[in-house]
Design an enzyme around this catalytic site. Structure first.
Site: not given
Ligand code: SAH
Length: 223
Positions: A61
């Site tokens: 993010s």
């Molecule tokens: N905050 C993180 C970015 C996350 S991007 C960082 O700084 O790196 C969003 C993430 O949510 C992705 O890795 C995706 O695979 C995950 N995601 C999507 N749906 C999900 C779910 N139902 N349960 C857990 N993770 C999920």
């Protein structure tokens, strides 16, 4: 410029200059090395205020949005935090710096394993990891936990997953990007008890954002 200097400059120009004032959040951003959470290919851009690819069609993010979400949650040293969407693990590290314990859930196993490796190398001991569908929260977490003081959802959902609200403690806050696939609002929910002793949830819209989708039983179906 060295990464340490780039990090301080990023905090000054993208966070402090844009009204992020929570000292704990700022100190955490000054400490956690974002360059370790991105691949070689993207490392030189680690301190730009942008999301960056982490593979699997997911992104780390944008620092400003992470700082804003963490500030809106008003995280205390004693808080137990549930994070949905571990991704690179960068935000997990920031949360671990300013809370008591972080429980992080990621649906893509490779991402979780990679994040865990980096976070262990950085010697965080207050993080618990789970591969699974975070739209269902983390029931029966070990160590035994039934409620979280703060919940941060790092992926966009068309609604607030019911189980996440159930796992929020009274007085707790949950933040979630709510809306369509392409455009969402950052919404903060707070759980209180009304005069009859029933839980009640209030919500506050804190502006627009764009996140990758939350894919799960109580969010978007697999795309
Ligand atoms: N905050 C993180 C970015 C996350 S991007 C960082 O700084 O790196 C969003 C993430 O949510 C992705 O890795 C995706 O695979 C995950 N995601 C999507 N749906 C999900 C779910 N139902 N349960 C857990 N993770 C999920």
């Amino acid at each position: 410029m060295r990464f340490d200097d780039q990090r301080i400059r990023m905090v000054e120009t993208h966070l402090i200059a844009r009204n992020i004032s929570n000292k704990k959040v700022i100190d955490a951003f000054k400490k956690v090395p974002r360059e370790l959470f991105v691949s070689d290919e993207w490392r030189e851009f680690a301190y730009k205020d942008h999301p960056l690819s982490i593979g699997f069609q997911q992104t780390i993010s944008q620092p400003y949005i992470v700082a804003l979400m963490m500030s809106l949650l008003d995280i205390k040293d004693t808080d137990r935090v549930l994070e949905i969407g571990t991704g690179s693990g960068y935000q997990t590290a920031l949360l671990a710096e300013i809370s008591s314990e972080v429980f992080t859930v990621e649906r893509i196993e490779d991402l979780l394993m990679n994040a865990k490796k980096i976070l262990k190398k950085l010697e965080y001991k207050n993080i618990y990891y789970k591969i699974g569908d975070g739209s269902l929260g983390w029931e029966n977490a070990l160590p035994i936990v039934s409620e979280f003081n703060k919940i941060i959802v790092s992926a966009a959902s068309p609604k607030v997953p019911e189980k996440l609200l159930n796992q929020l403690s009274v007085g707790g806050k949950l933040i979630l990007p709510l809306g369509s696939i392409n455009n969402q609002d950052l919404v903060v929910y707070e759980k209180q008890v009304d005069s009859n002793g029933n839980d009640c949830i209030s919500s506050n819209n804190c502006g627009q954002c764009v996140f990758v989708p939350l894919i799960g039983k109580d969010a978007w179906a697999d795309l």
